[in-house]
Motif scaffolding. Sequence first.
Motif, short mmCIF file in Angstrom:
data_model
loop_
_atom_site.label_atom_id
_atom_site.label_comp_id
_atom_site.label_asym_id
_atom_site.label_seq_id
_atom_site.Cartn_x
_atom_site.Cartn_y
_atom_site.Cartn_z
N GLY A 153 1.29 -1.20 -0.13
CA GLY A 153 -0.18 -0.02 0.03
C GLY A 153 1.01 1.53 -0.12
N LYS A 154 1.44 0.90 -0.32
CA LYS A 154 3.39 3.23 -0.62
C LYS A 154 1.98 3.68 -1.19
N THR A 161 -0.79 3.25 -2.91
CA THR A 161 -2.13 4.13 -2.27
C THR A 161 -1.50 4.55 -1.82
N PRO A 208 -8.83 0.56 5.72
CA PRO A 208 -10.00 -0.93 5.23
C PRO A 208 -9.31 -1.05 4.07
N ARG A 209 -9.45 -2.52 3.62
CA ARG A 209 -9.79 -2.96 2.49
C ARG A 209 -10.60 -2.46 1.49
N ASN A 210 -10.66 -1.68 0.83
CA ASN A 210 -11.69 -1.40 -0.17
C ASN A 210 -11.92 -1.30 -1.66
N VAL A 229 -10.77 1.85 -3.77
CA VAL A 229 -9.52 2.64 -3.44
C VAL A 229 -8.71 1.42 -4.86
N SER A 230 -9.31 0.29 -5.04
CA SER A 230 -8.30 -0.88 -5.77
C SER A 230 -8.47 -0.57 -7.32
P1 ADP Z 1 3.57 -0.68 -3.27
O1 ADP Z 1 2.95 0.34 -3.82
O2 ADP Z 1 3.78 -0.78 -1.31
O3 ADP Z 1 3.36 -2.00 -4.16
P2 ADP Z 1 0.58 -0.57 -3.98
O4 ADP Z 1 0.08 0.57 -3.24
O5 ADP Z 1 0.37 -0.60 -4.86
O6 ADP Z 1 1.48 -0.86 -3.36
O7 ADP Z 1 -0.80 -1.87 -3.54
C1 ADP Z 1 -1.10 -3.52 -4.25
C2 ADP Z 1 -1.91 -3.28 -4.28
O8 ADP Z 1 -3.43 -3.39 -3.04
C3 ADP Z 1 -3.48 -2.39 -5.35
O9 ADP Z 1 -3.64 -2.78 -6.86
C4 ADP Z 1 -3.63 -1.50 -5.09
O10 ADP Z 1 -5.25 -0.83 -5.13
C5 ADP Z 1 -4.36 -2.79 -3.95
N1 ADP Z 1 -5.00 -2.29 -2.64
C6 ADP Z 1 -3.49 -1.09 -1.50
N2 ADP Z 1 -4.41 -0.28 -0.63
C7 ADP Z 1 -5.92 -1.00 -0.52
C8 ADP Z 1 -7.27 -0.83 -0.06
N3 ADP Z 1 -6.61 -0.08 1.35
N4 ADP Z 1 -7.79 -1.11 -0.54
C9 ADP Z 1 -7.66 -2.72 -1.15
N5 ADP Z 1 -7.28 -3.01 -2.00
C10 ADP Z 1 -6.17 -2.04 -1.95
#
Ligand code: ADP
Length: 270
Positions: free
Chosen positions: A22-23, A25, A223-225, A228-229
């Motif tokens: 989630g970095k 994101t 939250p997982r949402n 957001v993805s």
């Molecule tokens: P990183 O930059 O650490 O590699 P990302 O931010 O790209 O991680 O997140 C990895 C995956 O998880 C992506 O597909 C992103 O859309 C998904 N993701 C991140 N945070 C959430 C969240 N809160 N809910 C659902 N999916 C998420």
Amino acid sequence: MAGKSDRALRVLVIANQKGGVGKTTTAINLGTALAAVGEKVLLIDSDPQGNASTGLGVGRARRKKTLYDVLMGEEPIAEAVVKTELPGLDLVPADPDLSGVELELGNSPRRSFKLRDALDAVRRDGAYTYVLIDCPPSLNLLTVNAMAAADAVLVPLQCEFFALEGLTQLMRTIELVRGSLNPRLEIQGVVLTMFDRRNSLSEQVANDVRGHFGEAVYETVIPRNVRVSEAPSFGKPALVYDLKCAGSQAYLKLAREVVVRERARRAQAA
Ligand code: ADP
Ligand code: MG
């Protein structure tokens, strides 16, 4: 001359060498949320994958100058800055060239300070109050440059079984950077991401992390949402794609916590 804005700028690096925690994101949505509460934010995409750039709707065609040119000393950072759809949020984009920086810089002097040197102009200029740096999933020269340039680290931790694994390495890297490149590097906080309240494991991991890091862990949990993805595929921050969704609201809450911590720190320093 140290103006008021000099003191106000805070450079936060979003780091965890694990991928998919989630970095990016967090960089996009915390950046957007900070802009929404009135901060002036510059997001620096320091991952050759360029996910933060894509997620903010800055496609390859708009990445004329990138962080690569800046780190190689070919362009001042201002030349690489692009506006996003959001007032108050600008971006220095990345492209795959960035992965060559480590090799190309070789043993050049100040190889770990390329970003810090480039940010001097941003600090002097005073146009921004926050710089957020999105790191690649590794503790390489890009991450070291980010840590050498930053005031504090923000660590996203995914609520999954192996969340704490690898953190020893991250903490050791932060200690190494403090011991050599940047003695003032602080930890802004640890943010729990992708929390799933239907999964008892999430709760357990959250408790473990709080037991381990205590006060450093933000009260806000992301939250997982699904909204957001979905948002990045539309080139939009979640907060623009769906402001009301639980994920967007959580990032707004996180932004307020970040700002409160910064204010407390500033009051203490004064
Ligand atoms: P990183 O930059 O650490 O590699 P990302 O931010 O790209 O991680 O997140 C990895 C995956 O998880 C992506 O597909 C992103 O859309 C998904 N993701 C991140 N945070 C959430 C969240 N809160 N809910 C659902 N999916 C998420
Ligand atoms: Mg990423």
